[in-house]
Scaffold this motif. Sequence first.
Motif, PDB file in Angstrom:
ATOM      1  N   GLU A   1       8.486   1.553 -10.546  1.00 53.48           N
ATOM      2  CA  GLU A   1       7.781   1.741  -9.381  1.00 53.48           C
ATOM      3  C   GLU A   1       7.816   2.899  -8.866  1.00 53.48           C
ATOM      4  OE1 GLU A   1       4.813   0.053  -8.893  1.00 53.48           O
ATOM      5  OE2 GLU A   1       5.234  -1.684 -10.069  1.00 53.48           O
ATOM      6  N   GLN A   2       6.895   3.698  -8.178  1.00 57.57           N
ATOM      7  CA  GLN A   2       6.918   4.784  -7.617  1.00 57.57           C
ATOM      8  C   GLN A   2       7.341   4.666  -5.853  1.00 57.57           C
ATOM      9  OE1 GLN A   2       7.076   7.894  -9.019  1.00 57.57           O
ATOM     10  NE2 GLN A   2       6.658   6.518 -10.912  1.00 57.57           N
TER      11      GLN A   2
ATOM     12  N   SER B   1       0.976  -1.149  -0.133  1.00 53.82           N
ATOM     13  CA  SER B   1      -0.022  -0.125  -0.086  1.00 53.82           C
ATOM     14  C   SER B   1       0.854   1.410  -0.027  1.00 53.82           C
ATOM     15  CB  SER B   1      -0.863  -0.002   1.338  1.00 53.82           C
ATOM     16  OG  SER B   1      -0.182   0.017   2.583  1.00 53.82           O
ATOM     17  N   ALA B   2       0.385   2.313  -0.560  1.00 53.23           N
ATOM     18  CA  ALA B   2       1.195   3.513  -0.673  1.00 53.23           C
ATOM     19  C   ALA B   2       1.515   4.033   0.882  1.00 53.23           C
ATOM     20  CB  ALA B   2       0.088   4.435  -1.300  1.00 53.23           C
TER      21      ALA B   2
ATOM     22  N   THR C   1       9.210   6.781  -2.313  1.00 53.08           N
ATOM     23  CA  THR C   1       9.668   7.872  -1.817  1.00 53.08           C
ATOM     24  C   THR C   1      10.820   7.488  -0.867  1.00 53.08           C
ATOM     25  OG1 THR C   1       8.370   7.925  -0.065  1.00 53.08           O
ATOM     26  CG2 THR C   1       7.398   9.010  -1.925  1.00 53.08           C
TER      27      THR C   1
ATOM     28  N   ARG D   1       9.967   4.110   1.002  1.00 47.99           N
ATOM     29  CA  ARG D   1       8.394   3.863   0.952  1.00 47.99           C
ATOM     30  C   ARG D   1       7.821   3.776  -0.139  1.00 47.99           C
ATOM     31  NH1 ARG D   1       6.409   4.679   6.308  1.00 47.99           N
ATOM     32  NH2 ARG D   1       7.841   5.846   7.355  1.00 47.99           N
ATOM     33  N   LEU D   2       6.824   3.041  -0.364  1.00 42.42           N
ATOM     34  CA  LEU D   2       5.892   2.913  -1.744  1.00 42.42           C
ATOM     35  C   LEU D   2       5.328   4.157  -1.797  1.00 42.42           C
ATOM     36  CD1 LEU D   2       4.579  -0.489  -1.440  1.00 42.42           C
ATOM     37  CD2 LEU D   2       6.206   0.122  -3.037  1.00 42.42           C
ATOM     38  N   ALA D   3       5.167   4.750  -3.022  1.00 40.68           N
ATOM     39  CA  ALA D   3       4.602   6.219  -3.053  1.00 40.68           C
ATOM     40  C   ALA D   3       3.012   5.951  -3.622  1.00 40.68           C
ATOM     41  CB  ALA D   3       5.182   6.819  -4.367  1.00 40.68           C
TER      42      ALA D   3
END
Length: 139
Positions: A127-128, A43-44, A130, A137-139
Amino acid sequence: MTSPATRRTVLLATGGAAAALTVGCSEYGDDSSSSSKKSPNASAGQELTKTSDIPVGGGKIFADEKVVVTQPTKDDFKAFSAVCTHQGCTVATIADGLIHCPCHQSEFRIADGSVARGPAPKPLPPEQITVAGGAIRLA
């Protein structure tokens, strides 16, 4: 007593079989979207790892999230889908600047996900992520 099959019965039965076959075939190696299919657990905002856990010139595979995070050069973090573009296997190792797929030996470059060796036809999709405060972390 059994009655002969009507045209409608035959059409319904063959249509159902064709639909089942299509569903069964679409999952393996499906390339219907430009982004990878992430795990329902991804999850973001989810922290994947610390920056210190990603070696310079290497990376780490997060199989549950279906994401690969690499650090081609110091403090330059990249993320790609961990799903090989050949037949949908999850990549397994990272060595010598390459991400390796165990199924058919495709290799991808850690800097941009591009194909270094096929049979994969396309690069790993980006993949995005941060990077802040030492966390990725997943963006």
